[in-house]
Design an enzyme around this catalytic site. Structure first.
Site, PDB file in Angstrom:
ATOM      1  N   SER A 159      46.872  33.161  33.103  1.00  0.00           N
ATOM      2  CA  SER A 159      47.800  34.208  33.539  1.00  0.00           C
ATOM      3  C   SER A 159      49.108  33.526  33.908  1.00  0.00           C
ATOM      4  O   SER A 159      49.114  32.343  34.269  1.00  0.00           O
ATOM      5  CB  SER A 159      47.237  34.910  34.765  1.00  0.00           C
ATOM      6  N   TYR A 172      43.042  34.952  42.914  1.00  0.00           N
ATOM      7  CA  TYR A 172      43.244  35.138  41.468  1.00  0.00           C
ATOM      8  C   TYR A 172      44.254  34.117  40.936  1.00  0.00           C
ATOM      9  O   TYR A 172      44.042  33.523  39.870  1.00  0.00           O
ATOM     10  CB  TYR A 172      43.718  36.571  41.212  1.00  0.00           C
TER      11      TYR A 172
HETATM   12  P1  NAD Z   1      39.432  44.439  31.749  1.00  0.00           P
HETATM   13  O1  NAD Z   1      38.887  44.707  33.116  1.00  0.00           O
HETATM   14  O2  NAD Z   1      39.825  45.583  30.898  1.00  0.00           O
HETATM   15  O3  NAD Z   1      38.395  43.520  30.951  1.00  0.00           O
HETATM   16  C1  NAD Z   1      37.588  42.564  31.564  1.00  0.00           C
HETATM   17  C2  NAD Z   1      36.183  42.735  30.996  1.00  0.00           C
HETATM   18  O4  NAD Z   1      35.365  41.688  31.526  1.00  0.00           O
HETATM   19  C3  NAD Z   1      35.528  44.068  31.398  1.00  0.00           C
HETATM   20  O5  NAD Z   1      35.104  44.743  30.220  1.00  0.00           O
HETATM   21  C4  NAD Z   1      34.325  43.651  32.252  1.00  0.00           C
HETATM   22  O6  NAD Z   1      33.186  44.461  32.064  1.00  0.00           O
HETATM   23  C5  NAD Z   1      34.076  42.243  31.749  1.00  0.00           C
HETATM   24  N1  NAD Z   1      33.361  41.429  32.746  1.00  0.00           N
HETATM   25  C6  NAD Z   1      33.542  41.417  34.090  1.00  0.00           C
HETATM   26  N2  NAD Z   1      32.672  40.572  34.665  1.00  0.00           N
HETATM   27  C7  NAD Z   1      31.941  40.035  33.649  1.00  0.00           C
HETATM   28  C8  NAD Z   1      30.865  39.126  33.608  1.00  0.00           C
HETATM   29  N3  NAD Z   1      30.371  38.549  34.729  1.00  0.00           N
HETATM   30  N4  NAD Z   1      30.333  38.809  32.410  1.00  0.00           N
HETATM   31  C9  NAD Z   1      30.812  39.371  31.276  1.00  0.00           C
HETATM   32  N5  NAD Z   1      31.817  40.251  31.249  1.00  0.00           N
HETATM   33  C10 NAD Z   1      32.373  40.585  32.429  1.00  0.00           C
HETATM   34  O7  NAD Z   1      40.640  43.424  31.970  1.00  0.00           O
HETATM   35  P2  NAD Z   1      41.789  42.946  30.997  1.00  0.00           P
HETATM   36  O8  NAD Z   1      43.080  43.354  31.612  1.00  0.00           O
HETATM   37  O9  NAD Z   1      41.497  43.278  29.587  1.00  0.00           O
HETATM   38  O10 NAD Z   1      41.683  41.363  31.224  1.00  0.00           O
HETATM   39  C11 NAD Z   1      41.169  40.452  30.275  1.00  0.00           C
HETATM   40  C12 NAD Z   1      41.537  39.041  30.729  1.00  0.00           C
HETATM   41  O11 NAD Z   1      42.954  38.908  30.796  1.00  0.00           O
HETATM   42  C13 NAD Z   1      41.029  38.693  32.133  1.00  0.00           C
HETATM   43  O12 NAD Z   1      40.664  37.326  32.159  1.00  0.00           O
HETATM   44  C14 NAD Z   1      42.239  38.919  33.009  1.00  0.00           C
HETATM   45  O13 NAD Z   1      42.161  38.162  34.196  1.00  0.00           O
HETATM   46  C15 NAD Z   1      43.325  38.424  32.065  1.00  0.00           C
HETATM   47  N6  NAD Z   1      44.691  38.884  32.377  1.00  0.00           N
HETATM   48  C16 NAD Z   1      44.991  40.215  32.431  1.00  0.00           C
HETATM   49  C17 NAD Z   1      46.309  40.595  32.701  1.00  0.00           C
HETATM   50  C18 NAD Z   1      46.714  42.046  32.771  1.00  0.00           C
HETATM   51  O14 NAD Z   1      47.892  42.309  33.083  1.00  0.00           O
HETATM   52  N7  NAD Z   1      45.841  42.986  32.486  1.00  0.00           N
HETATM   53  C19 NAD Z   1      47.290  39.623  32.899  1.00  0.00           C
HETATM   54  C20 NAD Z   1      46.934  38.283  32.837  1.00  0.00           C
HETATM   55  C21 NAD Z   1      45.628  37.923  32.550  1.00  0.00           C
END
Ligand code: NAD
Length: 275
Positions: A159, A172
Site C-alpha cells: 500500500s 495497517y
Molecule cells: P476486499 O476486502 O474487497 O478483499 C479482501 C479479500 O480478502 C476479501 O474477499 C476477504 O474475504 C479475503 N480475506 C480476508 N481474510 C482472509 C483470509 N484469512 N484468508 C483468505 N482470504 C481472506 O479488499 P480490497 O480492497 O480488494 O483489498 C485487496 C488488497 O489490496 C488487500 O491486501 C488490501 O490491504 C490492499 N489495498 C487496498 C486498498 C484500497 O484502497 N482498497 C489500497 C491499498 C491496498
C-alpha cells in the site's frame, strides 16, 4: 500467457478484478478466498465469459487450509506459475479515533473514543497476521511449485501507506511496510531459482473496506475523503482497473529482469508533499 495463476483474497474487489483481467489473457485462474461463495462468484463469472477458473476456499493464515487449496489447484490446472497475495486489510481495533493526540483526549473521554493508549494488541496482531503472515504462508505453499521453472513470479499487495504511514492506522501502515520489506527480501532470496517477486502499492480505491471511512451515505465525501482527494495530484480515487496494466506487465516476460520493486499506483499521492 497460459499460466496457472493463484490469487488470494480474490473474492474481494481489487483481486477479483485482477483475476478477471488475467483470465482474459488466457490464463488458468484459481480464485482463493476465505469466503468460498465470493471466490465461486468470481470464478463463475470468468467461466461464463469463456475463461478458465475455479473458486477455492482458503484461509491464508492456516497452512493446512493452503495445502488443501494447493492440491485442488494442482489437480485442476497443474503447477502454480504465478501467485498474487491479495488477502489483506485493516481492523477497527488497530485504529485510533483521532489523527493527532490532544492532551484533552485523555481527560474528557467519551464512550468508544480510542487514543493510542487504548489500542488493543489483539487488533494490532490481527492486522499484522492478515497482511504479513497472510503473505508469507501462501508463498511458502505455492512457491514450491515454482522453484527452478521459467516464467514464475509472485506479486504482493502492499500500500502507499507503507512509504509514509497514514494517520489513525498504525497497524495497517506497519503491516504493509512489512509486506514491502518482505517483497525485497524474498526477491533476493529467490533470485537464484528463477522466481521474481514484486509488489503493487495501491493508493485509495473505493472498496467495501474503506467506503464508510471515505464517503457518507449520500455518496458525498467525508472530511478524510476530501483530504485524500486534495492530497492526490490526479484529484480522484483509483478504479480497480487501474491496477491491471502494471499487474499484467509484472507477471509477464516483459518484466523478466524486474524483481524486488514496489510500484505505487496512487495518482501521485506518495510523490506529493502537499505543497
Ligand atoms: P476486499 O476486502 O474487497 O478483499 C479482501 C479479500 O480478502 C476479501 O474477499 C476477504 O474475504 C479475503 N480475506 C480476508 N481474510 C482472509 C483470509 N484469512 N484468508 C483468505 N482470504 C481472506 O479488499 P480490497 O480492497 O480488494 O483489498 C485487496 C488488497 O489490496 C488487500 O491486501 C488490501 O490491504 C490492499 N489495498 C487496498 C486498498 C484500497 O484502497 N482498497 C489500497 C491499498 C491496498
Amino acid at each position: 500467457m497460459n499460466k496457472t495463476i493463484v490469487l488470494t483474497g480474490a473474492g474481494g474487489v481489487l483481486c477479483g478484478t485482477l483475476a478477471k483481467a488475467l483470465a482474459k489473457e488466457g490464463n488458468k485462474i484459481a480464485v482463493l478466498d476465505l469466503r468460498k461463495e465470493a471466490a465461486d462468484a468470481i470464478a463463475d463469472e470468468i467461466n461464463r465469459e469463456g475463461g478458465k477458473a475455479i473458486g477455492v476456499a482458503a484461509n491464508v493464515l492456516e497452512k493446512d487450509s493452503l495445502q488443501h487449496a494447493k492440491k485442488e489447484v494442482n489437480n485442476a490446472f497443474g503447477l502454480c506459475d504465478i501467485l498474487i497475495n491479495g488477502a489483506g486489510g485493516n481492523h477497527p481495533l488497530g485504529t485510533t479515533s483521532n489523527p493527532f493526540l490532544q492532551a484533552e483526549d485523555l481527560v474528557n473521554k467519551t464512550e468508544g473514543f480510542k487514543t493510542f493508549f487504548d489500542l488493543d494488541p489483539s487488533g494490532i496482531q490481527f492486522v499484522f497476521n492478515l497482511n504479513f503472515i497472510g503473505t508469507l504462508l501462501p508463498t511458502q505453499i505455492f512457491a514450491e511449485d515454482m522453484v527452478g521453472r521459467k516464467g514464475c513470479s509472485i506479486l504482493n499487495i502492499s500500500s502507499m501507506n507503507a512509504f509514509t504511514p497514514l494517520t489513525k492506522i498504525p497497524a495497517y501502515s506497519g503491516a504493509k511496510a512489512a509486506v514491502s520489506n518482505f517483497t525485497q527480501w524474498l526477491a533476493v532470496h529467490f533470485s537464484k531459482v528463477g522466481i521474481r517477486v514484486n509488489a503493487l502499492a495501491p493508493g485509495f480505491f473505493l472498496t467495501d473496506q474503506n467506503r464508510a471511512l471515505l464517503t457518507n451515505s449520500d455518496g458525498s465525501l467525508t472530511p478524510r475523503g476530501i483530504q485524500i482527494i486534495e492530497q492526490t495530484p490526479m484529484g480522484k480515487f483509483g478504479e480497480p482497473e487501474h491496477l491491471v496494466g502494471t499487474t499484467l506487465w509484472l507477471c509477464s516476460e516483459g518484466a523478466s529482469f524486474v524483481t524486488g520493486v514496489v510500484i505505487p499506483i496512487d495518482g501521485g499521492f506518495s510523490a506529493y508533499s502537499g505543497v
